[in-house]
Design a protein around this motif. Structure first.
Motif, PDB file in Angstrom:
ATOM      1  N   THR A 101      50.329  16.239  15.793  1.00 28.76           N
ATOM      2  CA  THR A 101      51.418  16.598  14.886  1.00 28.76           C
ATOM      3  C   THR A 101      51.137  17.986  14.306  1.00 28.76           C
ATOM      4  N   PHE A 102      52.077  18.518  13.537  1.00 24.74           N
ATOM      5  CA  PHE A 102      51.863  19.822  12.926  1.00 24.74           C
ATOM      6  C   PHE A 102      50.704  19.770  11.926  1.00 24.74           C
ATOM      7  N   GLY A 138      47.531   8.229  19.510  1.00 27.41           N
ATOM      8  CA  GLY A 138      48.378   9.116  18.728  1.00 27.41           C
ATOM      9  C   GLY A 138      48.624  10.454  19.403  1.00 27.41           C
ATOM     10  N   SER A 139      49.562  11.213  18.862  1.00 29.35           N
ATOM     11  CA  SER A 139      49.898  12.540  19.384  1.00 29.35           C
ATOM     12  C   SER A 139      49.505  13.606  18.369  1.00 29.35           C
ATOM     13  N   GLU A 143      58.310  22.722  20.660  1.00 34.31           N
ATOM     14  CA  GLU A 143      57.593  22.080  19.554  1.00 34.31           C
ATOM     15  C   GLU A 143      56.085  22.137  19.799  1.00 34.31           C
ATOM     16  N   TYR A 144      55.685  21.925  21.053  1.00 38.87           N
ATOM     17  CA  TYR A 144      54.257  21.964  21.412  1.00 38.87           C
ATOM     18  C   TYR A 144      53.707  23.374  21.207  1.00 38.87           C
ATOM     19  N   LYS A 190      53.156  24.045  17.610  1.00 37.84           N
ATOM     20  CA  LYS A 190      51.937  23.406  17.117  1.00 37.84           C
ATOM     21  C   LYS A 190      50.708  24.234  17.483  1.00 37.84           C
ATOM     22  N   GLU A 204      60.756  19.555  23.466  1.00 41.99           N
ATOM     23  CA  GLU A 204      59.368  19.098  23.417  1.00 41.99           C
ATOM     24  C   GLU A 204      58.387  20.249  23.651  1.00 41.99           C
ATOM     25  N   LYS A 259      48.139  17.685  12.033  1.00 44.02           N
ATOM     26  CA  LYS A 259      46.892  17.560  12.781  1.00 44.02           C
ATOM     27  C   LYS A 259      46.513  18.871  13.467  1.00 44.02           C
ATOM     28  N   SER A 260      47.520  19.632  13.897  1.00 37.77           N
ATOM     29  CA  SER A 260      47.236  20.875  14.596  1.00 37.77           C
ATOM     30  C   SER A 260      46.554  21.890  13.682  1.00 37.77           C
TER      31      SER A 260
END
Length: 265
Positions: A140-141, A137-138, A81-82, A85, A78, A143-144
């Motif tokens: 995502t790539f 929502g979180s 991945e963060y 992003k 996690e 959105k980043s």
């Protein structure tokens, strides 16, 4: 730049870096109001931006330590991945910084009408976000990269970086707390990178800091920005969670109006 002026501008930077009212715009307006020369303002801006970056590190120290620890586990988790992003979000501002640096620096030259107009745009973004339905929502790539584009646009003096990135995240359906966290963490690499590059550039060229900005004034501005940044960052996180950004929209409209009127007087 006197010691008092450096402290005033440092406090302005520390507060406005996190509050969605444009730190660069307020630094530019503050310099104009104080009657300071703007030729060396970009360097001072980098110094106090680095101070607020440090305050961000202090506020998010637990999260940052976790990210670093998990990164050196050399596994896709996690945290990695963060971090990926955040790296993706840096692409737009990296392109702007590398290919358009001279044009960006030219914007920081006492252009009060430009700053005021961009503050009005910031106000509009905040106002629209106030009426955006909260979602969970979180980031995502995809959105980043969009949030990263908002950060690149926020290089314009008067466009709030935190305001544009947080509102963009909210428009994309990101949870308020997650939007604030990503917005504050994504700016650390660009700010620290810019400060490092500028320092290396000065060391390589042997250029002095400038006769109107003493080393003591730079230190005072740094400390003032750091302390103000600690307070503003903590406060801003709470405000985003409560959806209270509309008050800053009103503030931006008022300052923009005053600046535009002052231009034609």
């Amino acid at each position: 730049m006197t010691l008092i002026e450096a402290i005033i501008l440092g406090i302005i930077q520390g507060l406005t870096e996190f509050l969605p009212v444009s730190s660069s715009g307020h630094l530019e307006l503050g310099a104009i109001v104080l009657g300071l020369e703007t030729s060396n303002n970009l360097l001072f801006s980098i110094i106090v931006h680095a101070a607020t970056a440090l305050s961000t590190i202090v506020v998010f120290r637990k999260e940052i330590l976790t990210l670093i620890k998990d990164l050196f586990a050399f596994k896709w988790n996690e945290s990695t991945e963060y971090i990926a992003k955040i790296a993706v979000s840096m692409i737009p501002v990296f392109i702007v910084g590398v290919f358009f640096e001279d044009k960006v620096e030219a914007l920081f030259s006492g252009q009060i009408l430009l700053v005021s107009s961009m503050l009005f745009v910031t106000g509009l973004l905040l106002l629209i976000s106030h009426y955006t339905k909260p979602k969970d929502g979180s980031v995502t790539f995809g959105k980043s990269i969009i949030i990263g584009l908002a950060q690149a646009i926020a290089i314009m003096p008067g466009i709030s970086r935190s305001g544009s990135t947080i509102t963009t995240a909210l428009f994309l359906g990101v949870d308020r707390s997650k939007a604030a966290r990503f917005s504050f963490l994504m700016v650390l690499p660009p700010i620290l990178g810019a400060a490092l590059l500028k320092t290396l550039e000065l060391m390589d060229s042997g250029t002095t800091l400038g006769s109107n900005i003493s080393t003591l004034a730079l230190i005072a501005g740094f400390i003032a920005a750091f302390v103000a940044g600690l307070l503003a960052c903590t406060w801003m996180i709470r405000l985003v969670r409560k959806g209270k950004l509309v008050y800053f929209a009103i503030y931006c409209f008022v300052i923009a109006f005053v600046g535009i009127v002052a231009t034609f007087i």
